[in-house]
Scaffold this motif. Structure first.
Motif, PDB file in Angstrom:
ATOM      1  N   THR A  37      21.139  13.652   2.644  1.00 12.65           N
ATOM      2  CA  THR A  37      21.891  13.705   3.899  1.00 12.65           C
ATOM      3  C   THR A  37      22.985  14.771   3.826  1.00 12.65           C
ATOM      4  OG1 THR A  37      21.483  11.341   4.264  1.00 12.65           O
ATOM      5  CG2 THR A  37      23.272  12.358   5.512  1.00 12.65           C
ATOM      6  N   TYR A  38      23.678  14.829   2.693  1.00 14.57           N
ATOM      7  CA  TYR A  38      24.733  15.834   2.509  1.00 14.57           C
ATOM      8  C   TYR A  38      24.157  17.246   2.564  1.00 14.57           C
ATOM      9  CZ  TYR A  38      28.200  18.748   0.205  1.00 14.57           C
ATOM     10  OH  TYR A  38      29.078  19.771  -0.094  1.00 14.57           O
ATOM     11  N   VAL A  39      23.057  17.477   1.858  1.00 17.55           N
ATOM     12  CA  VAL A  39      22.436  18.800   1.848  1.00 17.55           C
ATOM     13  C   VAL A  39      21.922  19.162   3.232  1.00 17.55           C
ATOM     14  CG1 VAL A  39      20.489  20.139   0.935  1.00 17.55           C
ATOM     15  CG2 VAL A  39      21.852  18.710  -0.595  1.00 17.55           C
ATOM     16  N   VAL A  45      19.687  21.789   8.355  1.00 20.14           N
ATOM     17  CA  VAL A  45      18.233  21.618   8.437  1.00 20.14           C
ATOM     18  C   VAL A  45      17.931  20.131   8.484  1.00 20.14           C
ATOM     19  CG1 VAL A  45      16.024  22.035   7.312  1.00 20.14           C
ATOM     20  CG2 VAL A  45      17.847  23.743   7.148  1.00 20.14           C
ATOM     21  N   PRO A  46      17.154  19.664   9.467  1.00 17.98           N
ATOM     22  CA  PRO A  46      16.847  18.222   9.570  1.00 17.98           C
ATOM     23  C   PRO A  46      16.266  17.654   8.282  1.00 17.98           C
ATOM     24  CG  PRO A  46      16.112  19.385  11.523  1.00 17.98           C
ATOM     25  CD  PRO A  46      16.532  20.438  10.544  1.00 17.98           C
ATOM     26  N   PHE A  47      16.606  16.421   8.009  1.00 18.76           N
ATOM     27  CA  PHE A  47      16.140  15.720   6.806  1.00 18.76           C
ATOM     28  C   PHE A  47      14.696  15.278   7.027  1.00 18.76           C
ATOM     29  CE2 PHE A  47      17.112  11.736   3.992  1.00 18.76           C
ATOM     30  CZ  PHE A  47      16.126  12.139   3.122  1.00 18.76           C
ATOM     31  N   THR A 121      13.174  11.786   0.009  1.00 17.98           N
ATOM     32  CA  THR A 121      14.408  12.494  -0.330  1.00 17.98           C
ATOM     33  C   THR A 121      14.156  13.540  -1.404  1.00 17.98           C
ATOM     34  OG1 THR A 121      15.067  10.872  -2.022  1.00 17.98           O
ATOM     35  CG2 THR A 121      15.774  10.449   0.242  1.00 17.98           C
ATOM     36  N   PHE A 122      13.298  13.214  -2.385  1.00 23.09           N
ATOM     37  CA  PHE A 122      12.989  14.181  -3.431  1.00 23.09           C
ATOM     38  C   PHE A 122      12.343  15.430  -2.849  1.00 23.09           C
ATOM     39  CE2 PHE A 122       9.827  16.130  -6.170  1.00 23.09           C
ATOM     40  CZ  PHE A 122      10.617  16.526  -7.240  1.00 23.09           C
ATOM     41  N   ALA A 123      11.355  15.232  -1.962  1.00 18.81           N
ATOM     42  CA  ALA A 123      10.651  16.363  -1.371  1.00 18.81           C
ATOM     43  C   ALA A 123      11.609  17.239  -0.565  1.00 18.81           C
ATOM     44  CB  ALA A 123       9.505  15.872  -0.482  1.00 18.81           C
ATOM     45  N   TYR A 124      12.519  16.603   0.178  1.00 15.43           N
ATOM     46  CA  TYR A 124      13.478  17.385   0.973  1.00 15.43           C
ATOM     47  C   TYR A 124      14.405  18.194   0.070  1.00 15.43           C
ATOM     48  CZ  TYR A 124      17.226  18.735   4.075  1.00 15.43           C
ATOM     49  OH  TYR A 124      18.152  19.477   4.757  1.00 15.43           O
ATOM     50  N   LEU A 125      14.958  17.563  -0.955  1.00 17.54           N
ATOM     51  CA  LEU A 125      15.885  18.265  -1.842  1.00 17.54           C
ATOM     52  C   LEU A 125      15.180  19.371  -2.619  1.00 17.54           C
ATOM     53  CD1 LEU A 125      17.926  15.194  -3.125  1.00 17.54           C
ATOM     54  CD2 LEU A 125      18.775  17.052  -1.659  1.00 17.54           C
ATOM     55  N   LYS A 126      13.916  19.178  -2.957  1.00 19.85           N
ATOM     56  CA  LYS A 126      13.155  20.222  -3.636  1.00 19.85           C
ATOM     57  C   LYS A 126      12.938  21.416  -2.704  1.00 19.85           C
ATOM     58  CE  LYS A 126       8.825  20.922  -6.210  1.00 19.85           C
ATOM     59  NZ  LYS A 126       9.424  21.350  -7.484  1.00 19.85           N
ATOM     60  N   PHE A 127      12.607  21.129  -1.462  1.00 17.58           N
ATOM     61  CA  PHE A 127      12.443  22.178  -0.465  1.00 17.58           C
ATOM     62  C   PHE A 127      13.738  22.984  -0.287  1.00 17.58           C
ATOM     63  CE2 PHE A 127      14.094  22.309   3.937  1.00 17.58           C
ATOM     64  CZ  PHE A 127      13.546  23.508   4.372  1.00 17.58           C
TER      65      PHE A 127
END
Length: 351
Positions: A37-39, A45-47, A121-127
């Motif tokens: 959410t912070y990133v 960029v939408p989560f 969340t992992f996939a989003y942060l990796k992206f």
């Protein structure tokens, strides 16, 4: 009262207890949700990621073979180890015992939902890695690789020892089969009831290793890997490796080449998949973690997974995904994550 009504009432009563007993896992996942959410706010960029949707679609497609594998394994165990007089009848009794176990199903479903949220969340942060910290460590890691391997690129050592199209195809098959084993291990850990603290430890270590290794450390040490070395303007050091793989593909199928292109398309044009990241190798980290988990079942299982982890380590270099040190750090993170999770589960005491 019917079995269905009894099941519904018992399950309803069990949910609060299951949430409480999964509190450590839920808390760990919520930390990753907060980070994503912070990133998301930081980047604007939408989560949401297409990678998560693709992974979940693949996951649901794997459920039938998971169940079939478990049933076949149980039947073989009954037929050749337990040897009851009526193995099929015993099989049906075991199935009813498992699927009508309210506590097992409820605990497992809570853990599984938590795992699915974490994968998002992992996939989003990796992206988000190259947006937060653009790839900048590749040259350094390539130099460290040579320094650690007597001035030679590790891929040259691997190709010199086992570099043939047949071996490369076999290694690539294992590399792709890794995803099936990873999901299978998570399903097994979610719904296993006996000695649950051990299975719960695996789930906690999974979240810790993937978040700290695949998100936090991967962002701090942002790198793309040998396959993208030239495309990112770092030089032609690994062109010989990619050309060798193309040569192998003309003889035996190298599926990694298609995935290389798919991820690159996603990186430059938001295509079907996103999430390029090399350091640390999560293939190696998760394989070592599965090995540690397998040892809790028996030495034979641990040794099989140790061989598999070795194949994945070799494949990460041979298939141009990683520098060798990516795998070394991944393995170290897995061991530390396993130890950390053991301490956390003992402190929590809720499994």
């Amino acid at each position: 009262m019917s079995i269905q009504a009894d099941y519904a009432r018992s399950s309803l009563w069990a949910w609060p207890q299951c949430l409480l007993r999964n509190r450590l896992l839920i808390a760990c996942v919520l930390v990753t949700v907060a980070a994503a959410t912070y990133v998301s706010r930081l980047l604007g960029v939408p989560f949401e990621t297409g990678t998560f949707s693709a992974l979940m679609l693949l996951f649901t497609g794997m459920l039938p073979p998971f169940l079939l594998l478990l049933l076949v394994g149980r039947f073989l165990h009954l037929a050749f180890v337990v040897r009851p007089q009526r193995p099929i009848h015993q099989m049906m009794t075991d199935a009813r015992r498992v699927f009508l176990d309210f506590e097992r199903i409820s605990l497992g479903m809570v853990a599984l939902v938590a795992f699915m949220v974490f994968m998002g969340t992992f996939a989003y942060l990796k992206f988000a890695i190259p947006f937060v910290n653009p790839f900048s460590w590749d040259v350094t890691f390539a130099e460290w690789d040579r320094a650690l391997h007597f001035g030679v690129d590790p891929y040259k050592i691997v190709l010199g020892l086992i570099g043939t199209p047949m071996v490369a195809t076999g290694v690539n098959a294992a590399y792709h089969g890794w995803l099936f084993l990873m999901y299978f291990s998570v399903i097994l850990a979610c719904f296993s009831k006996e000695n649950r603290a051990t299975h719960y430890r695996y789930l906690i270590s999974f979240v810790a290793v993937w978040f700290l290794g695949g998100n936090v450390i991967a962002t701090l040490l942002s790198s793309a890997g040998p396959v993208y070395y030239e495309r990112l303007g770092f030089g032609a050091d690994f062109v010989a490796l990619t050309e060798t793989l193309k040569g192998y593909d003309a003889v035996g199928r190298i599926w990694a080449l298609d995935v290389h292109e798919m991820l690159w398309e996603g990186y430059v044009a938001e295509g079907r998949a996103r999430g390029i990241s090399a350091m640390p190798s999560m293939h190696v980290a998760s394989s070592v973690l599965m090995m540690l988990y397998a040892y809790t079942y028996g030495r034979w299982a641990g040794r099989i997974m140790a061989v598999f982890a070795g194949v994945i380590m070799v494949g990460s270099v041979m298939l141009a995904w990683h520098y060798a040190i990516d795998g070394y750090l991944g393995a170290a993170i897995a061991v530390l994550g396993w130890k950390l999770a053991g301490w956390m589960v003992r402190k929590d005491g809720a499994a």
